[in-house]
Design an enzyme around this catalytic site. Structure first.
Site, PDB file in Angstrom:
ATOM      1  N   HIS A 167       0.831  -1.218   0.000  1.00 43.02           N
ATOM      2  CA  HIS A 167       0.000   0.000   0.000  1.00 43.02           C
ATOM      3  C   HIS A 167       0.863   1.265   0.000  1.00 43.02           C
ATOM      4  O   HIS A 167       0.541   2.247   0.671  1.00 43.02           O
ATOM      5  CB  HIS A 167      -0.943   0.029   1.208  1.00 43.02           C
ATOM      6  CG  HIS A 167      -1.957  -1.073   1.224  1.00 43.02           C
ATOM      7  ND1 HIS A 167      -3.236  -0.921   0.753  1.00 43.02           N
ATOM      8  CD2 HIS A 167      -1.876  -2.365   1.634  1.00 43.02           C
ATOM      9  CE1 HIS A 167      -3.898  -2.055   0.894  1.00 43.02           C
ATOM     10  NE2 HIS A 167      -3.101  -2.956   1.423  1.00 43.02           N
ATOM     11  N   ASN A 209     -10.284  -2.791   2.731  1.00 41.38           N
ATOM     12  CA  ASN A 209     -10.014  -2.796   1.284  1.00 41.38           C
ATOM     13  C   ASN A 209     -11.307  -2.540   0.522  1.00 41.38           C
ATOM     14  O   ASN A 209     -12.392  -2.557   1.114  1.00 41.38           O
ATOM     15  CB  ASN A 209      -9.453  -4.158   0.859  1.00 41.38           C
ATOM     16  CG  ASN A 209      -7.970  -4.322   1.187  1.00 41.38           C
ATOM     17  OD1 ASN A 209      -7.256  -3.345   1.387  1.00 41.38           O
ATOM     18  ND2 ASN A 209      -7.516  -5.557   1.228  1.00 41.38           N
ATOM     19  N   TYR A 261       1.309  -4.288  11.828  1.00 42.19           N
ATOM     20  CA  TYR A 261       1.259  -2.853  11.512  1.00 42.19           C
ATOM     21  C   TYR A 261       2.105  -2.022  12.471  1.00 42.19           C
ATOM     22  O   TYR A 261       2.882  -1.163  12.072  1.00 42.19           O
ATOM     23  CB  TYR A 261      -0.200  -2.372  11.495  1.00 42.19           C
ATOM     24  CG  TYR A 261      -0.971  -2.937  10.309  1.00 42.19           C
ATOM     25  CD1 TYR A 261      -1.321  -4.283  10.274  1.00 42.19           C
ATOM     26  CD2 TYR A 261      -1.307  -2.146   9.232  1.00 42.19           C
ATOM     27  CE1 TYR A 261      -1.994  -4.811   9.191  1.00 42.19           C
ATOM     28  CE2 TYR A 261      -1.995  -2.670   8.138  1.00 42.19           C
ATOM     29  CZ  TYR A 261      -2.341  -4.011   8.130  1.00 42.19           C
ATOM     30  OH  TYR A 261      -3.001  -4.535   7.061  1.00 42.19           O
TER      31      TYR A 261
HETATM   32  C1  HEM Z   1      -1.801 -11.074   7.599  1.00 39.65           C
HETATM   33  C2  HEM Z   1      -2.287 -10.268   6.711  1.00 39.65           C
HETATM   34  C3  HEM Z   1      -1.754  -8.871   6.529  1.00 39.65           C
HETATM   35  C4  HEM Z   1      -0.588  -8.317   6.934  1.00 39.65           C
HETATM   36  C5  HEM Z   1       0.529  -8.986   7.711  1.00 39.65           C
HETATM   37  C6  HEM Z   1      -0.578  -6.945   6.503  1.00 39.65           C
HETATM   38  C7  HEM Z   1       0.453  -6.065   6.676  1.00 39.65           C
HETATM   39  C8  HEM Z   1       0.474  -4.765   6.263  1.00 39.65           C
HETATM   40  C9  HEM Z   1       1.566  -3.854   6.414  1.00 39.65           C
HETATM   41  C10 HEM Z   1       2.904  -4.226   7.025  1.00 39.65           C
HETATM   42  C11 HEM Z   1       1.187  -2.657   5.924  1.00 39.65           C
HETATM   43  C12 HEM Z   1       1.999  -1.381   5.886  1.00 39.65           C
HETATM   44  C13 HEM Z   1       1.557  -0.506   7.017  1.00 39.65           C
HETATM   45  C14 HEM Z   1       2.388   0.716   7.189  1.00 39.65           C
HETATM   46  O1  HEM Z   1       3.537   0.769   6.742  1.00 39.65           O
HETATM   47  O2  HEM Z   1       1.872   1.660   7.831  1.00 39.65           O
HETATM   48  C15 HEM Z   1      -0.150  -2.805   5.474  1.00 39.65           C
HETATM   49  C16 HEM Z   1      -0.889  -1.795   4.953  1.00 39.65           C
HETATM   50  C17 HEM Z   1      -2.220  -1.933   4.680  1.00 39.65           C
HETATM   51  N1  HEM Z   1      -2.964  -3.083   4.756  1.00 39.65           N
HETATM   52 FE1  HEM Z   1      -2.364  -4.864   5.318  1.00 39.65          FE
HETATM   53  N2  HEM Z   1      -1.736  -6.688   5.863  1.00 39.65           N
HETATM   54  C18 HEM Z   1      -2.482  -7.852   5.854  1.00 39.65           C
HETATM   55  C19 HEM Z   1      -3.716  -8.029   5.337  1.00 39.65           C
HETATM   56  C20 HEM Z   1      -4.532  -7.005   4.984  1.00 39.65           C
HETATM   57  C21 HEM Z   1      -5.928  -7.104   4.759  1.00 39.65           C
HETATM   58  C22 HEM Z   1      -6.756  -8.398   4.864  1.00 39.65           C
HETATM   59  C23 HEM Z   1      -6.373  -5.867   4.496  1.00 39.65           C
HETATM   60  C24 HEM Z   1      -7.771  -5.431   4.260  1.00 39.65           C
HETATM   61  C25 HEM Z   1      -8.728  -5.762   5.080  1.00 39.65           C
HETATM   62  C26 HEM Z   1      -5.253  -4.970   4.535  1.00 39.65           C
HETATM   63  C27 HEM Z   1      -5.307  -3.611   4.330  1.00 39.65           C
HETATM   64  C28 HEM Z   1      -4.247  -2.770   4.407  1.00 39.65           C
HETATM   65  C29 HEM Z   1      -4.316  -1.373   4.106  1.00 39.65           C
HETATM   66  C30 HEM Z   1      -5.551  -0.610   3.681  1.00 39.65           C
HETATM   67  C31 HEM Z   1      -3.047  -0.848   4.280  1.00 39.65           C
HETATM   68  C32 HEM Z   1      -2.629   0.586   4.050  1.00 39.65           C
HETATM   69  C33 HEM Z   1      -2.779   1.379   5.294  1.00 39.65           C
HETATM   70  C34 HEM Z   1      -2.484   2.822   5.003  1.00 39.65           C
HETATM   71  O3  HEM Z   1      -3.252   3.443   4.249  1.00 39.65           O
HETATM   72  O4  HEM Z   1      -1.472   3.328   5.505  1.00 39.65           O
HETATM   73  N3  HEM Z   1      -4.144  -5.692   4.848  1.00 39.65           N
HETATM   74  N4  HEM Z   1      -0.566  -4.099   5.682  1.00 39.65           N
END
Ligand code: HEM
Length: 704
Positions: free
Chosen positions: A72, A144, A358
């Site tokens: 993202h 999402n 996160y």
């Molecule tokens: C085990 C599953 C998941 C892991 C380990 C994971 C991990 C991460 C990580 C490390 C980031 C970066 C956050 C940052 O640098 O601030 C991120 C961002 C994000 N993830 Fe996940 N994610 C997973 C599943 C999902 C799922 C299922 C969704 C939706 C429901 C999702 C939605 C998002 C979104 C929207 C962001 C961006 C947040 C922002 O706008 O800063 N992720 N995720």
């Protein structure tokens, strides 16, 4: 759209710095006399070690980049507010959900796979994160635009991301899943089948960030004041409807304007067209946890709305752009682990894994544990604890006490329970279990909901899925991977697999590949397991087709294709009809600068057929006038219009301009409006309300 009252985040305003009319200083506030020349020994001599002013400037510049988000990375964000509109106190004690409460929010939309500088129009999931600055601390709903996910357990997340990101040897392709490693992973993970249907559908190429749904994906828990839990799924519903572009269009937009979505959101807010979403919930009583053919803890499953309808509980309005992209968008930290009293987690194993990731990544990405103190992340109700140190500490906490329990500061900051007050309490849950590294067989039905999704699409939407899969798999070099994916598609829907197979010159295998089975059996030794009978076979809510009598043209951009001598009254009549419905007109001509209408009046043209592309507009109008004969000879105009026709958009011609349709190989249909035959303004608006006439693709056999 009517303007909304604004409810800002005071932490942002408090930290705004205005440089206008201020003297330039070093980072220490020392006024700078000369910002052009380094300090030298003689005006042609070497620079001097003592030039602190130069070092101060360069040292900051050298450290201006921080790691982009690991996923993202590319995002666009805006401030706004959420207004709770329903009484849900029976289900949750969350104060920001109390009817009538207004809470400031910061919302970030993102693509997943591409780097920070990649295109907005990649075929990809879109992130939809909302930070609510509630009176009981920050609540992040990190969702999402697709309600399910690729995998069921967090352990597989790094592998999924490694597979979809550019391949590690040559860092190609950028922001695209159409390559071997992604499909290799998918071909061995049949649990991704449902998500693949969504990602290959038009949901993955939204028309606008303002026109997409958002989903919490996982099942969460509401907890009421008596400690009673209710499972809950979150949905954001855009007031402008859910719409997409065509794939051919998406690829071209990426070339013409890779900031298309970002610019659209920014401009809408600047113009006072504040985007809005309703927040809906599906509520599942705890006693119904095991009632369904699917497991509500499985993030690859939806709960069909036919089974549990949505209850709308509030509305979000975005009404303020960030002042500083880095300080707000880049430094924002969303985390699904941040919940407030009244909301808790379910045992969804993907959600459970996210709760760790996160905060961990933000500690790294934002340079230490004090990122909560950045203005964009700071809770509005204040934070009070004994964490006084660490890189980048901003707060100056008073006193000698930094431990708990203490007596020296009367036990402060005190723990809520010690004074009979309510703090966050995890929902009580009885767990009788063995410690195992296993997956429940209730997660083993990988295909029923993929089939439900495919069968719920209109014929045109189904074609788009077939075309998308054909596109992606054609880019896969290894034949064995294509075959393994075809075998998976065959479990979803025979027709789907056959059509994709035809496009690849392959016959889909009947059974899943041995390697796919081998991996699936690591989780489910008896795989495949006969699925339970599905409650719902078709769900209307899964299709984006605009229903009769629905749809709006609010904020849509209509290209008025004109040239010298165009009729001013023809332009004005259409413009005012469109503006009444909330759409806007953009004049496009052969060249920029002054243009004279037939009545001698003039206008300033900002856009020409050379600088603009049809893909950046929703619909097209050619007014009457003397310009018609010039347009008929203008290949850029003809191409512009023909491309709009190919992308199934509404096109209208005023009296006398009809002959231009033939020149652009445009045939009459429900979204091609001629003033001589139709009710020009009303029929054009009605066609635009349908978003696209996708049926147009069929006779033309155009791959979209
Ligand atoms: C085990 C599953 C998941 C892991 C380990 C994971 C991990 C991460 C990580 C490390 C980031 C970066 C956050 C940052 O640098 O601030 C991120 C961002 C994000 N993830 Fe996940 N994610 C997973 C599943 C999902 C799922 C299922 C969704 C939706 C429901 C999702 C939605 C998002 C979104 C929207 C962001 C961006 C947040 C922002 O706008 O800063 N992720 N995720």
């Amino acid at each position: 759209m009517k303007k909304q009252k604004s409810s800002q985040n005071p932490n942002i305003d408090k930290n705004l710095i205005d440089n206008s009319n201020k003297i330039l200083t070093t980072n220490d506030g020392v006024p700078i006399h000369d910002n052009n020349n380094t300090l030298k020994a003689g005006n042609r001599g070497p620079s001097l070690q003592q030039d602190h002013i130069y070092f101060d400037k360069l040292m900051h510049f050298d450290r201006e980049r921080i790691p982009e988000r690991v996923v993202h990375a590319r995002g666009s964000a805006a401030h706004g507010f959420f207004e709770a509109t329903a009484d849900v106190s029976e289900y949750t004690s969350a104060k920001f959900l109390k009817k009538g409460t207004v809470t400031p929010v910061f919302t970030r939309f993102s693509t997943v796979a591409g780097f920070k500088g990649s295109t907005d129009l990649a075929r990809d999931v879109r992130g939809f994160s909302v930070k609510f600055y509630t009176e009981e601390g920050n609540y992040d709903l990190v969702g999402n635009n697709i309600p399910v996910f690729f995998i069921q357990d967090a352990m597989n997340f790094p592998d999924l991301v490694h597979a979809v990101k550019p391949e590690p040897n040559n860092e190609m392709p950028q922001a695209a899943s159409a390559h071997d490693t992604f499909w290799d992973f998918i071909s061995l993970m049949p649990e991704s089948a449902h998500m693949i249907m969504w990602v290959m559908s038009d949901r993955a190429i939204p028309r606008s960030l303002r026109m997409m749904e958002g989903f919490g994906v996982h099942t969460f828990k509401f907890v009421n004041k008596d400690g009673k839990g209710t499972f809950v799924k979150f949905h954001w519903r855009p007031k402008l409807g859910t719409h997409s572009v065509a794939w051919n269009e998406a690829q071209k937009i990426s070339g013409f304007n890779s900031d298309f979505h970002r610019q659209d959101l920014w401009e809408a807010i600047e113009e006072g067209n504040y985007p809005q979403w309703d927040l809906g919930v599906q509520l599942i009583p705890e006693e119904d946890e095991l009632k369904y053919s699917f497991d509500i803890l499985d993030p690859t499953k939806i709960i069909p709305e036919e089974l549990i309808p949505l209850k709308i509980i509030g509305t979000m309005t975005l009404n303020r752009n960030p002042e500083n992209f880095f300080a707000e968008n880049e430094q924002s930290a969303f985390d699904p682990g941040r919940v407030v009293p009244g909301i808790d987690f379910s045992n969804d194993p993907l959600l459970q894994g996210r709760i760790f990731s996160y905060m961990d990544t933000q500690n790294y990405r934002l340079g230490g544990p004090n990122f909560h103190e950045l203005p964009i992340n700071r809770p509005l109700n204040g934070k009070h604890n004994n964490q006084k140190d660490g890189f980048g500490k901003v707060d100056i906490l008073k006193g000698a006490v930094s431990y708990f329990p203490n007596s020296k500061m009367d036990g402060c900051p005190y723990q809520a329970m010690l004074r009979g007050e309510q703090g966050f309490e995890s929902h009580k849950e009885k767990i009788k279990a063995e410690k195992v590294r296993e997956r429940s067989d209730s997660f083993a039905d990988h295909f029923s909901q993929a089939t439900l999704f495919f069968n719920s699409q209109s014929p045109e939407e189904q074609d788009h899925i077939i075309n998308a899969l054909s596109f992606e798999l054609s880019k896969v070099k290894e034949a064995k991977i294509r075959e393994r994916v075809l075998a998976i598609l065959n479990q979803i829907e025979g027709k789907l697999a056959k059509k994709v197979g035809d496009n690849l010159g392959l016959t889909p295998p009947k059974e899943l590949d041995e390697l796919t089975l081998k991996f699936a059996r690591q989780n489910h030794p008896n795989y495949p397991i006969k699925p339970k009978k599905q409650e719902v076979k078709k769900s209307e809510a899964l299709s984006m087709k605009v229903k009769d009598g629905e749809g709006t043209i609010e904020t849509r951009k209509v290209a008025f294709l004109i040239d010298e001598g165009a009729s001013k009254s023809s332009v004005d009549k259409m413009k005012s009809a469109l503006e009444k419905e909330g759409a806007s007109a953009v004049m496009i001509a052969s060249k920029v600068g002054k243009l004279t209408f037939d009545d001698g009046s003039t206008t300033e043209i900002q856009h020409s057929y050379l600088t603009e592309a049809s893909v950046c507009y929703d619909a097209f109008f050619t007014p009457e006038g003397k310009h018609v004969k010039d347009l008929a000879k203008n290949p850029d105009y003809i191409h512009f219009l023909n491309e709009g026709y190919r992308h199934c958009k509404a096109i209208s011609f005023a009296k006398g301009a009809e002959e231009l349709a033939k020149k652009a190989f445009i045939e009459k249909d429900a979204a091609v409006i001629f003033e001589s035959k139709d009710d020009l303004h009303n029929d054009f608006i009605a066609a635009m309300k349908k978003h696209r006439l996708w049926e147009r693709e069929k006779p033309r056999k155009v791959p979209a």
